[in-house]
Design a protein around this motif. Structure first.
Motif, PDB file in Angstrom:
ATOM      1  N   LEU A 141       0.858  -1.179   0.000  1.00  0.00           N
ATOM      2  CA  LEU A 141       0.000   0.000   0.000  1.00  0.00           C
ATOM      3  C   LEU A 141       0.896   1.231   0.000  1.00  0.00           C
ATOM      4  O   LEU A 141       1.902   1.293   0.714  1.00  0.00           O
ATOM      5  CB  LEU A 141      -0.901  -0.034   1.236  1.00  0.00           C
ATOM      6  CG  LEU A 141      -1.898   1.107   1.436  1.00  0.00           C
ATOM      7  CD1 LEU A 141      -3.171   0.585   2.094  1.00  0.00           C
ATOM      8  CD2 LEU A 141      -1.285   2.203   2.311  1.00  0.00           C
ATOM      9  N   SER A 142       0.536   2.214  -0.835  1.00  0.00           N
ATOM     10  CA  SER A 142       1.328   3.440  -0.890  1.00  0.00           C
ATOM     11  C   SER A 142       0.445   4.645  -0.600  1.00  0.00           C
ATOM     12  O   SER A 142      -0.721   4.687  -0.996  1.00  0.00           O
ATOM     13  CB  SER A 142       1.988   3.596  -2.264  1.00  0.00           C
ATOM     14  OG  SER A 142       1.013   3.666  -3.293  1.00  0.00           O
ATOM     15  N   PHE A 143       1.021   5.640   0.103  1.00  0.00           N
ATOM     16  CA  PHE A 143       0.297   6.859   0.451  1.00  0.00           C
ATOM     17  C   PHE A 143       0.736   8.009  -0.443  1.00  0.00           C
ATOM     18  O   PHE A 143       1.914   8.121  -0.804  1.00  0.00           O
ATOM     19  CB  PHE A 143       0.535   7.234   1.911  1.00  0.00           C
ATOM     20  CG  PHE A 143      -0.427   6.580   2.863  1.00  0.00           C
ATOM     21  CD1 PHE A 143      -1.621   7.216   3.194  1.00  0.00           C
ATOM     22  CD2 PHE A 143      -0.149   5.349   3.416  1.00  0.00           C
ATOM     23  CE1 PHE A 143      -2.520   6.620   4.068  1.00  0.00           C
ATOM     24  CE2 PHE A 143      -1.027   4.757   4.298  1.00  0.00           C
ATOM     25  CZ  PHE A 143      -2.219   5.388   4.618  1.00  0.00           C
ATOM     26  N   SER A 144      -0.218   8.886  -0.786  1.00  0.00           N
ATOM     27  CA  SER A 144       0.069  10.163  -1.434  1.00  0.00           C
ATOM     28  C   SER A 144      -0.376  11.232  -0.442  1.00  0.00           C
ATOM     29  O   SER A 144      -1.573  11.531  -0.334  1.00  0.00           O
ATOM     30  CB  SER A 144      -0.695  10.304  -2.750  1.00  0.00           C
ATOM     31  OG  SER A 144      -0.353   9.267  -3.649  1.00  0.00           O
ATOM     32  N   GLY A 145       0.577  11.792   0.291  1.00  0.00           N
ATOM     33  CA  GLY A 145       0.213  12.722   1.356  1.00  0.00           C
ATOM     34  C   GLY A 145      -0.480  11.984   2.485  1.00  0.00           C
ATOM     35  O   GLY A 145      -0.284  10.792   2.699  1.00  0.00           O
ATOM     36  N   THR A 146      -1.333  12.690   3.197  1.00  0.00           N
ATOM     37  CA  THR A 146      -2.013  12.096   4.353  1.00  0.00           C
ATOM     38  C   THR A 146      -3.457  11.717   4.061  1.00  0.00           C
ATOM     39  O   THR A 146      -4.126  11.144   4.917  1.00  0.00           O
ATOM     40  CB  THR A 146      -2.004  13.082   5.528  1.00  0.00           C
ATOM     41  OG1 THR A 146      -2.700  14.287   5.139  1.00  0.00           O
ATOM     42  CG2 THR A 146      -0.587  13.430   5.948  1.00  0.00           C
TER      43      THR A 146
ATOM     44  N   PHE B 211      -3.648   0.754  -3.710  1.00  0.00           N
ATOM     45  CA  PHE B 211      -3.309  -0.660  -3.574  1.00  0.00           C
ATOM     46  C   PHE B 211      -4.027  -1.426  -4.674  1.00  0.00           C
ATOM     47  O   PHE B 211      -4.820  -0.852  -5.441  1.00  0.00           O
ATOM     48  CB  PHE B 211      -3.731  -1.188  -2.191  1.00  0.00           C
ATOM     49  CG  PHE B 211      -5.185  -0.946  -1.879  1.00  0.00           C
ATOM     50  CD1 PHE B 211      -6.156  -1.892  -2.177  1.00  0.00           C
ATOM     51  CD2 PHE B 211      -5.591   0.246  -1.286  1.00  0.00           C
ATOM     52  CE1 PHE B 211      -7.492  -1.664  -1.899  1.00  0.00           C
ATOM     53  CE2 PHE B 211      -6.928   0.483  -1.003  1.00  0.00           C
ATOM     54  CZ  PHE B 211      -7.884  -0.467  -1.318  1.00  0.00           C
ATOM     55  N   LEU B 212      -3.788  -2.716  -4.778  1.00  0.00           N
ATOM     56  CA  LEU B 212      -4.494  -3.594  -5.706  1.00  0.00           C
ATOM     57  C   LEU B 212      -5.487  -4.439  -4.932  1.00  0.00           C
ATOM     58  O   LEU B 212      -5.171  -4.963  -3.860  1.00  0.00           O
ATOM     59  CB  LEU B 212      -3.519  -4.504  -6.460  1.00  0.00           C
ATOM     60  CG  LEU B 212      -2.486  -3.830  -7.367  1.00  0.00           C
ATOM     61  CD1 LEU B 212      -1.620  -4.897  -8.047  1.00  0.00           C
ATOM     62  CD2 LEU B 212      -3.137  -2.941  -8.413  1.00  0.00           C
ATOM     63  N   ASP B 213      -6.702  -4.591  -5.478  1.00  0.00           N
ATOM     64  CA  ASP B 213      -7.674  -5.467  -4.819  1.00  0.00           C
ATOM     65  C   ASP B 213      -7.361  -6.922  -5.161  1.00  0.00           C
ATOM     66  O   ASP B 213      -6.374  -7.228  -5.837  1.00  0.00           O
ATOM     67  CB  ASP B 213      -9.111  -5.066  -5.175  1.00  0.00           C
ATOM     68  CG  ASP B 213      -9.475  -5.328  -6.633  1.00  0.00           C
ATOM     69  OD1 ASP B 213      -8.721  -6.014  -7.345  1.00  0.00           O
ATOM     70  OD2 ASP B 213     -10.545  -4.841  -7.068  1.00  0.00           O
ATOM     71  N   ASP B 214      -8.182  -7.850  -4.716  1.00  0.00           N
ATOM     72  CA  ASP B 214      -7.895  -9.271  -4.920  1.00  0.00           C
ATOM     73  C   ASP B 214      -8.011  -9.704  -6.371  1.00  0.00           C
ATOM     74  O   ASP B 214      -7.516 -10.773  -6.744  1.00  0.00           O
ATOM     75  CB  ASP B 214      -8.838 -10.119  -4.052  1.00  0.00           C
ATOM     76  CG  ASP B 214      -8.406 -10.161  -2.602  1.00  0.00           C
ATOM     77  OD1 ASP B 214      -7.342  -9.569  -2.289  1.00  0.00           O
ATOM     78  OD2 ASP B 214      -9.118 -10.757  -1.773  1.00  0.00           O
ATOM     79  N   ALA B 215      -8.699  -8.921  -7.202  1.00  0.00           N
ATOM     80  CA  ALA B 215      -8.813  -9.249  -8.626  1.00  0.00           C
ATOM     81  C   ALA B 215      -7.694  -8.626  -9.447  1.00  0.00           C
ATOM     82  O   ALA B 215      -7.584  -8.892 -10.648  1.00  0.00           O
ATOM     83  CB  ALA B 215     -10.172  -8.787  -9.162  1.00  0.00           C
TER      84      ALA B 215
ATOM     85  N   ARG C 146      -7.869   3.217  -5.268  1.00  0.00           N
ATOM     86  CA  ARG C 146      -7.362   4.346  -4.498  1.00  0.00           C
ATOM     87  C   ARG C 146      -8.447   4.800  -3.519  1.00  0.00           C
ATOM     88  O   ARG C 146      -9.638   4.781  -3.857  1.00  0.00           O
ATOM     89  CB  ARG C 146      -6.972   5.482  -5.440  1.00  0.00           C
ATOM     90  CG  ARG C 146      -6.088   6.549  -4.825  1.00  0.00           C
ATOM     91  CD  ARG C 146      -5.618   7.531  -5.903  1.00  0.00           C
ATOM     92  NE  ARG C 146      -4.700   6.903  -6.826  1.00  0.00           N
ATOM     93  CZ  ARG C 146      -3.376   6.858  -6.684  1.00  0.00           C
ATOM     94  NH1 ARG C 146      -2.820   7.422  -5.616  1.00  0.00           N
ATOM     95  NH2 ARG C 146      -2.616   6.267  -7.573  1.00  0.00           N
ATOM     96  N   LEU C 147      -8.064   5.181  -2.341  1.00  0.00           N
ATOM     97  CA  LEU C 147      -8.964   5.770  -1.357  1.00  0.00           C
ATOM     98  C   LEU C 147      -8.517   7.200  -1.115  1.00  0.00           C
ATOM     99  O   LEU C 147      -7.322   7.458  -0.919  1.00  0.00           O
ATOM    100  CB  LEU C 147      -8.938   4.998  -0.045  1.00  0.00           C
ATOM    101  CG  LEU C 147      -9.258   3.499  -0.100  1.00  0.00           C
ATOM    102  CD1 LEU C 147      -9.152   2.881   1.298  1.00  0.00           C
ATOM    103  CD2 LEU C 147     -10.641   3.258  -0.682  1.00  0.00           C
ATOM    104  N   ARG C 148      -9.468   8.135  -1.123  1.00  0.00           N
ATOM    105  CA  ARG C 148      -9.135   9.551  -0.949  1.00  0.00           C
ATOM    106  C   ARG C 148     -10.154  10.209  -0.032  1.00  0.00           C
ATOM    107  O   ARG C 148     -11.359  10.005  -0.196  1.00  0.00           O
ATOM    108  CB  ARG C 148      -9.125  10.259  -2.308  1.00  0.00           C
ATOM    109  CG  ARG C 148      -8.812  11.748  -2.252  1.00  0.00           C
ATOM    110  CD  ARG C 148      -8.982  12.369  -3.621  1.00  0.00           C
ATOM    111  NE  ARG C 148      -8.769  13.796  -3.599  1.00  0.00           N
ATOM    112  CZ  ARG C 148      -7.615  14.395  -3.843  1.00  0.00           C
ATOM    113  NH1 ARG C 148      -6.549  13.667  -4.143  1.00  0.00           N
ATOM    114  NH2 ARG C 148      -7.511  15.720  -3.810  1.00  0.00           N
TER     115      ARG C 148
END
Length: 314
Positions: free
Chosen positions: A95-100, A105-109, A114-116
């Motif tokens: 998992l990688s962060f862009s800022g806070t 990340f990659l899902d199981d498929a 991305r979560l923002r």
């Protein structure tokens, strides 16, 4: 509440000029354009991002096609929710962060997710009263006239996988999505925890991995058909025409997207909360209630309430 809906989708396209014109014609608002890509924004603040295949910041392809949606970014209601989700996800994948306020990340498929932290803008739609025999709701007043469609939000997105139930399980167990309905031999409809649309994500069964379509919400059928007419004048026509699903009750109008998959005008979808009981639908029966193109026969009715075994997914 955590995830509240779709914040952005990122397309890879081999014809950036054509793809940009298509989305302009579709009714999206262009906010940035250069040689690398084009950014569009909807009324709720969500974004559709087009990137050329040479773009250095493109996520990896999902499936065999290099074109199509490569990443979905989900809006999250707070930094606290983001870090709670990220902490769990990091247990078993990179998992990688862009800022806070954003992580990827990659899902199981194998799809890039991305979560923002972002607050989608509330949409306020005026009621356009409908008359019917014995019921007058609109007196001495014309209906609203639309010259073309102006989508207000992305209501759902569809991907396919040979194992849709396994793909859906990640979103249920790790991201808090709820199962709305299940289509026998078809796939799983999922609703984000902070959203009331029937589904925000559908994992469809297919022999291959790939992107299918994204749904753009408009006010009503009048706006769908105004958009359909405008697109037809630009040389873009639907392969199915206007129709209505049984699952979700949505009016639909699919248009082939030069960036990959289809773009769907949609309206009047069912809205759900946590009191909804998921159904299991026969694939043909649940898919389409009616089409403007008359079908030679109608599928036999097949629908039942889901049981505990159905909802286990795997």
């Amino acid at each position: 509440m955590a995830i509240t809906g779709i914040y952005s989708i990122t397309y890879a396209t081999d014809d950036l000029e054509r793809g940009t014109q298509f989305h302009k014609d579709l009714g999206l608002n262009l906010v940035r354009e250069d040689d690398a890509g084009a950014d569009f924004e909807l009324l709720d603040g969500s974004q559709v991002l087009l990137r050329g295949l040479a773009s250095r910041d493109l996520p990896p392809a999902y499936g065999e096609s290099v074109c199509g949606v490569r990443e979905v970014c989900w809006a999250v209601d707070s930094e606290a929710s983001l870090y709670e989700l990220a902490g769990d996800i990091a247990r078993d994948r990179e998992l990688s962060f862009s800022g806070t306020a954003e992580c990827q990340f990659l899902d199981d498929a194998g799809l890039s997710v991305r979560l923002r932290v972002f607050s989608l803008k509330p949409i306020s739609a005026e009621l356009d009263p409908t008359n019917a025999p014995g019921r007058v709701e609109r007196l001495n007043k014309l209906r609203t006239w639309y010259e073309r469609a102006r989508p207000q939000q992305m209501q759902h997105i569809v991907f396919c996988s040979p194992k849709p139930r396994e793909a859906a399980l990640f979103y249920v167990e790790r991201l808090g999505f709820s199962i709305s309905d299940i289509q026998e031999e078809g796939g799983v409809f999922l609703r984000a925890p902070g959203n009331v649309q029937h589904h925000n994500l559908y994992w469809q069964r297919a022999d291959e991995y790939g992107f299918r379509h994204v749904s753009y919400g408009v006010a009503n059928v009048d706006e769908i058909m105004a958009g359909a007419a405008f697109m037809a004048r630009q040389g873009v026509n639907s392969h199915l025409g206007l129709g209505r699903h049984r699952i979700s009750s949505t009016f639909f109008y699919y248009l082939p997207n030069p960036c990959g998959g289809d773009a769907e005008y949609s309206t009047d979808s069912d809205c759900l909360d946590d009191h909804w009981q998921p159904r299991v639908w026969g694939r043909a029966f649940g898919h389409i209630w009616w089409l403007a193109q008359v079908r030679p026969n109608e599928p036999a009715p097949r629908v039942r309430l889901a049981n505990a075994e159905d909802l286990k997914l795997v």
